[in-house]
Design a protein around this motif. Structure first.
Motif, PDB file in Angstrom:
ATOM      1  N   THR A 175       8.708  11.234  14.644  1.00  0.00           N
ATOM      2  CA  THR A 175       8.689   9.773  14.693  1.00  0.00           C
ATOM      3  C   THR A 175       7.363   9.222  14.179  1.00  0.00           C
ATOM      4  O   THR A 175       7.317   8.240  13.424  1.00  0.00           O
ATOM      5  CB  THR A 175       8.926   9.277  16.129  1.00  0.00           C
ATOM      6  N   ILE A 176       6.274   9.877  14.565  1.00  0.00           N
ATOM      7  CA  ILE A 176       4.946   9.431  14.159  1.00  0.00           C
ATOM      8  C   ILE A 176       4.735   9.648  12.664  1.00  0.00           C
ATOM      9  O   ILE A 176       4.246   8.752  11.941  1.00  0.00           O
ATOM     10  CB  ILE A 176       3.876  10.174  14.980  1.00  0.00           C
ATOM     11  N   GLU A 177       5.109  10.789  12.157  1.00  0.00           N
ATOM     12  CA  GLU A 177       4.898  11.065  10.729  1.00  0.00           C
ATOM     13  C   GLU A 177       5.789  10.183   9.857  1.00  0.00           C
ATOM     14  O   GLU A 177       5.366   9.744   8.774  1.00  0.00           O
ATOM     15  CB  GLU A 177       5.153  12.543  10.432  1.00  0.00           C
ATOM     16  N   ALA A 178       6.993   9.861  10.336  1.00  0.00           N
ATOM     17  CA  ALA A 178       7.866   8.961   9.567  1.00  0.00           C
ATOM     18  C   ALA A 178       7.265   7.564   9.504  1.00  0.00           C
ATOM     19  O   ALA A 178       7.323   6.894   8.459  1.00  0.00           O
ATOM     20  CB  ALA A 178       9.254   8.927  10.200  1.00  0.00           C
ATOM     21  N   ALA A 179       6.689   7.108  10.622  1.00  0.00           N
ATOM     22  CA  ALA A 179       6.046   5.783  10.634  1.00  0.00           C
ATOM     23  C   ALA A 179       4.822   5.775   9.721  1.00  0.00           C
ATOM     24  O   ALA A 179       4.534   4.776   9.051  1.00  0.00           O
ATOM     25  CB  ALA A 179       5.667   5.397  12.055  1.00  0.00           C
ATOM     26  N   ALA A 180       4.090   6.888   9.674  1.00  0.00           N
ATOM     27  CA  ALA A 180       2.945   6.985   8.775  1.00  0.00           C
ATOM     28  C   ALA A 180       3.396   6.943   7.318  1.00  0.00           C
ATOM     29  O   ALA A 180       2.788   6.266   6.471  1.00  0.00           O
ATOM     30  CB  ALA A 180       2.160   8.270   9.057  1.00  0.00           C
ATOM     31  N   ASP A 181       4.468   7.660   6.988  1.00  0.00           N
ATOM     32  CA  ASP A 181       5.015   7.613   5.626  1.00  0.00           C
ATOM     33  C   ASP A 181       5.394   6.184   5.247  1.00  0.00           C
ATOM     34  O   ASP A 181       5.149   5.732   4.117  1.00  0.00           O
ATOM     35  CB  ASP A 181       6.245   8.510   5.526  1.00  0.00           C
ATOM     36  N   GLN A 182       6.015   5.464   6.195  1.00  0.00           N
ATOM     37  CA  GLN A 182       6.418   4.087   5.948  1.00  0.00           C
ATOM     38  C   GLN A 182       5.203   3.209   5.678  1.00  0.00           C
ATOM     39  O   GLN A 182       5.216   2.363   4.779  1.00  0.00           O
ATOM     40  CB  GLN A 182       7.210   3.556   7.150  1.00  0.00           C
ATOM     41  N   ALA A 183       4.142   3.401   6.454  1.00  0.00           N
ATOM     42  CA  ALA A 183       2.934   2.606   6.257  1.00  0.00           C
ATOM     43  C   ALA A 183       2.306   2.883   4.895  1.00  0.00           C
ATOM     44  O   ALA A 183       1.870   1.958   4.190  1.00  0.00           O
ATOM     45  CB  ALA A 183       1.938   2.897   7.381  1.00  0.00           C
ATOM     46  N   ILE A 184       2.237   4.143   4.508  1.00  0.00           N
ATOM     47  CA  ILE A 184       1.670   4.494   3.200  1.00  0.00           C
ATOM     48  C   ILE A 184       2.495   3.877   2.076  1.00  0.00           C
ATOM     49  O   ILE A 184       1.952   3.320   1.107  1.00  0.00           O
ATOM     50  CB  ILE A 184       1.594   6.027   3.059  1.00  0.00           C
ATOM     51  N   ALA A 185       3.821   3.943   2.199  1.00  0.00           N
ATOM     52  CA  ALA A 185       4.695   3.347   1.175  1.00  0.00           C
ATOM     53  C   ALA A 185       4.523   1.839   1.129  1.00  0.00           C
ATOM     54  O   ALA A 185       4.545   1.232   0.039  1.00  0.00           O
ATOM     55  CB  ALA A 185       6.152   3.709   1.476  1.00  0.00           C
TER      56      ALA A 185
END
Length: 553
Positions: free
Chosen positions: A434-444
């Motif tokens: 969940t945390i890494e997916a949210a980080a990917d979303q923020a980077i995108a």
């Protein structure tokens, strides 16, 4: 609301005094900026002071992490209220100029707005801010002038009468300037910041610029009292500074000053329990702190005075039996935590001129984002209003250690609910899904909004930090990134106090208690402990060597 003001009346009624300065050595628990500063000020008084910190490095929330030639600050990144820092250093016989290399940022920060192609640069200069607001909304420049006049007046009054007081004396608060503005101050405590701003400005961008400082207070513009419009004096008129070398250098300076006063600092030393005289009594006194060192050995450090400068919830619920807790679990069950945070530390190949030193990304669904964090059904906002710090924009010399030559250092903060159940972070994508997916979303999101389409491909170092990490590593209550939110019921007179009601000689410092969240507030909290020890019930800052303070005039 009437209940809160009744609590205020009861708190400020005359009361019998308590011993001003317990005898014996001092033990400070917690090596964040509040603990370091408290230790320094008490040692300056001639006290024998030992500070213990459970981790291997001091700094607490203002920590750092290094990897691949990058050094990341892992907490605070805005240097505001410079006079508070200079006052602390002067109390210790030095100054900010001697301890820090401060540079004024221009622009103070950049803002990208969802579905708008051009960002807005905020210059942190009153004339420039007025011109900017006028360009966004005709007539807003003159309105901002009045808004900033009010912000400056409120800020100055807060420094002189409210931030440096323990709220132990009603007469000390009843000053002519306070009484004259009492009606206005009470009204602004009762009105949310968002409605206060919206009554004056129609442009959504302006409303967001003026509302966002509530996040610095661990709150939202829909919850923070409008008295906190004073924050706009800091970022729109007073200027945004940066200590070269990052906030790691600020912590190093405060540690250096503490050790110069004679403070003994023991890292890798966990405070296990408070020891008291006759714990079965209604009001025992502190006798020491039982600690465990990195080798597992335990001993008790004797103390006549103990300052808990770690997370207050952790200290009270872990250290003390129920009958000696000033703030039992039932108290915390009724409190509102500040936001949690997903922190994304990125080492990036190549330059990123699209980002200023400080960059904000504001979504159109502004209110929905805050409701996702503070509402009845908390979840990670998607998209979220983000903050990005690029210290390598200012610390450009590779020898500074912020980033290797040809690379950039990014610190991304995604406000999320204070919920350790959201998971833990990790290095190079090893955190919970969940945390890494949210980080990917923020980077995108950063890549899309700011025009850096290949941002993800250029990342060479990545680490995520989440609420569960803050809870495990710092003892942070509910994994909050900042501390209890500055709502009406948790601001000023109503905020958690800094002295135990049940144990003589036990005091508290840091973001959990008065005056509140942020590095300047933590420095002030250290001075408030000093005032308790001196028996000083006044509202003004402690006089500096030679008389006066940096706030005079």
């Amino acid at each position: 609301m009437s209940g809160e003001f009744e609590r205020l009346r009861l708190r400020l009624r005359p009361r019998r005094g308590r011993p001003a300065s317990p005898d014996g050595p001092v033990v400070v628990v917690g090596g964040g900026i509040a603990g370091l500063a408290t230790a320094a000020l008490l040692a300056r008084e001639g006290r024998d002071v030992t500070l213990v910190e459970a981790t291997e490095e001091v700094g607490g929330r203002a920590g750092s992490w290094s990897s691949g030639g990058f050094r990341f600050d892992t907490g605070p990144s805005w240097f505001l209220m410079p006079e508070v820092f200079d006052h602390f250093f002067r109390l210790c016989g030095t100054s900010s100029a001697e301890q820090l290399d401060l540079v004024r940022l221009d622009p103070g920060y950049r803002v990208y707005f969802e579905n708008r192609s051009e960002p807005v640069d905020v210059r942190s200069d009153r004339a420039a801010s007025t011109a900017l607001f006028e360009s966004l909304e005709p007539g807003a420049g003159a309105v901002l002038e009045r808004y900033l006049d009010s912000a400056r007046m409120t800020y100055d009054l807060a420094l002189r009468r409210f931030l440096y007081t323990n709220f132990t004396s009603y007469p000390a608060l009843v000053r002519r300037e306070v009484v004259a503005r009492a009606g206005t101050l009470l009204a602004r405590l009762a009105q949310p910041l968002q409605s206060y701003v919206a009554r004056r400005f129609r442009d959504r961008r302006i409303q967001q610029i003026l509302g966002y400082p509530a996040v610095f207070l661990g709150s939202s513009p829909y919850l923070a009292p409008s008295i906190y419009h004073l924050m706009s004096h800091l970022d729109l008129a007073d200027g945004v500074l940066y200590p070269r070398g990052g906030f790691t250098e600020l912590i190093a300076a405060v540690r250096r000053v503490a050790e110069q006063q004679g403070v003994r600092i023991h890292t890798g030393t966990e405070a296990m329990a408070l020891t008291v005289s006759d714990p079965g009594r209604d009001r025992p006194s502190v006798t020491g702190v039982r600690v465990r060192d990195r080798a597992g050995g335990e001993r008790t450090l004797p103390a006549g005075l103990v300052v808990g400068a770690a997370d207050l919830h952790h200290l009270e619920t872990r250290w003390l039996p129920d009958h000696l807790r000033t703030y039992p679990q039932s108290y915390w069950d009724r409190r509102t935590p500040g936001p949690g945070a997903l922190l994304v530390l990125l080492g990036v190949r190549g330059e990123l001129p699209q980002l200023a030193h400080h960059t904000l990304l504001f979504t159109e669904r502004w209110e929905e984002g805050f409701d996702a964090i503070f509402g009845d059904e908390p979840h990670i906002p998607d998209p979220a209003s983000l903050y990005v710090c690029r210290p390598s924009a200012t610390d450009t010399d590779p020898d500074a250690g912020i980033a290797p030559e040809g690379h950039e250092n990014l610190f991304v903060l995604v406000p999320i609910p204070a919920d350790p159940g959201s998971g833990r972070g990790g290095v190079n994508g090893a955190g919970d899904a969940t945390i890494e997916a949210a980080a990917d979303q923020a980077i995108a999101q950063i890549a899309d909004w700011t025009g850096i389409p290949d941002l993800a491909e250029r990342i060479v170092v990545r680490r995520t930090i989440a609420p569960a990490d803050l809870e495990a590593d710092l003892g942070a209550w509910r994994g909050t990134a900042l501390g209890p939110a500055h709502t009406l019921a948790q601001s000023a007179f109503f905020r958690t106090r800094n002295v135990s009601r049940h144990v003589d000689g036990l005091f508290y410092a840091g973001a959990s208690t008065i005056p509140g969240i942020g590095l300047p507030m933590c420095l002030i909290s250290a001075e408030l402990v000093l005032k308790h020890v001196r028996g000083d019930t006044g509202t003004a800052p402690v006089a500096e060597p030679g008389g006066g303070t940096v706030f005079s005039g």
